[in-house]
Design a protein around this motif. Structure first.
Motif, PDB file in Angstrom:
ATOM      1  N   GLY A   1      -3.765  -2.859  11.220  1.00 48.52           N
ATOM      2  CA  GLY A   1      -5.192  -2.969  10.897  1.00 48.52           C
ATOM      3  C   GLY A   1      -5.437  -4.224  10.076  1.00 48.52           C
ATOM      4  N   ALA A   2      -6.636  -4.775  10.190  1.00 42.63           N
ATOM      5  CA  ALA A   2      -6.980  -5.971   9.405  1.00 42.63           C
ATOM      6  C   ALA A   2      -7.015  -5.616   7.916  1.00 42.63           C
ATOM      7  N   PRO A   3      -6.555  -6.521   7.051  1.00 40.64           N
ATOM      8  CA  PRO A   3      -6.669  -6.257   5.601  1.00 40.64           C
ATOM      9  C   PRO A   3      -8.136  -6.107   5.199  1.00 40.64           C
ATOM     10  N   LYS A   4      -8.363  -5.379   4.118  1.00 40.57           N
ATOM     11  CA  LYS A   4      -9.753  -5.118   3.680  1.00 40.57           C
ATOM     12  C   LYS A   4     -10.509  -6.404   3.377  1.00 40.57           C
ATOM     13  N   THR A   5      -9.775  -7.412   2.932  1.00 39.20           N
ATOM     14  CA  THR A   5     -10.419  -8.665   2.540  1.00 39.20           C
ATOM     15  C   THR A   5     -10.787  -9.539   3.748  1.00 39.20           C
ATOM     16  N   ALA A   6     -10.341  -9.155   4.937  1.00 40.28           N
ATOM     17  CA  ALA A   6     -10.558 -10.025   6.102  1.00 40.28           C
ATOM     18  C   ALA A   6     -11.988  -9.927   6.622  1.00 40.28           C
TER      19      ALA A   6
END
Ligand SMILES: C[S@@+](CC[C@H](N)C(=O)[O-])C[C@H]1O[C@@H](n2cnc3c(N)ncnc32)[C@H](O)[C@@H]1O
Length: 221
Positions: A186-191
């Protein structure tokens, strides 16, 4: 630019004895387990592998690298490229590299890289680090902006993706290096998750959109 979860690996042990793999090793005079898995040569053997329909795509990596590294932005020194693979190998390519255009020779270079960890031996331009999972590697890059390219994400116009300030920022863009399906990570939250178009585009077209629009920022800088 990070090509993530790319389908680049040597022939997995489970299929080194398959007659199609044995024949291709004999033809090229190589050891089967040191050859790069290539769907165009090993498709019958790959049916036995989990995820067999999406594996063995060094051609995607080659096209991505040529597109990114020969862009105007790269020639201005604005692009660095890394390739992460399904087995968590992490490959860095020195931006001064003149990448081999011939596909067969490119595969030979990658085989050597998997064997030795760095090529060419005297002055390494490509280096490989094993067991480097995607998310910690991205974290270590300390990006000012992390862009995660995904056709299922909210749409943005490619021409509006970058602002002038981005020339002075560390912008990391992550593109999937696989032919079908979605990211396993999954994409990091900051992305910033971004789609550039309503349909799926090939990896190298996405790399071209990014390098053209990022490169255009430097036109009158
Ligand atoms: C060939 S696609 C991956 C396979 C695709 N998900 C499918 O099922 O056909 C390669 C990568 O390019 C990027 N990509 C493809 N189409 C895109 C789009 N319309 N917008 C943004 N990124 C895209 C994504 O990072 C994707 O993982």
């Amino acid at each position: 630019l990070v090509l993530a979860e790319s389908e680049l690996e040597t022939v997995p042990r489970e299929i080194t004895g398959h007659r199609q793999v044995v024949a291709s090793a004999r033809r090229s005079g190589k050891n089967a387990s040191r050859m790069i898995l290539d769907a165009s040569q090993h498709h019958a053997a790959m049916r036995r592998l989990p995820d067999g329909a999406r594996r063995g795509r060094p051609d995607l990596v080659h096209l991505f690298l040529l597109t990114a590294m020969e862009s105007r932005a790269a020639k201005r020194g604005q692009v660095r490229v890394a390739v992460h693979t399904r087995n968590d190998d992490w490959i860095e390519i020195d931006p001064t590299t003149r990448l081999i255009r011939n596909y067969v020779r490119f595969c030979g270079l990658i085989e050597k890289l998997f064997e030795t960890g760095a090529v060419p031996a005297e002055t390494p331009l490509l280096t490989r680090t094993a067991k480097r999972p995607l998310l910690p590697a991205l974290d270590a890059m300390e990006a000012d902006r992390l862009i995660w390219l995904d056709e299922t994400a909210p749409r943005r116009r490619p021409a509006e993706l970058f602002a002038k300030d981005d020339l002075d920022r560390h912008v990391v863009a992550v593109i999937g290096g696989f032919p079908h399906g979605q990211f396993q990570t999954g994409a990091p939250k900051t992305a910033e998750r971004v789609s550039l178009w309503a349909e799926t585009l090939p990896t190298w077209t996405v790399a071209a959109e990014l390098t053209v629009h990022y490169g255009a920022l430097g036109d009158d800088a």
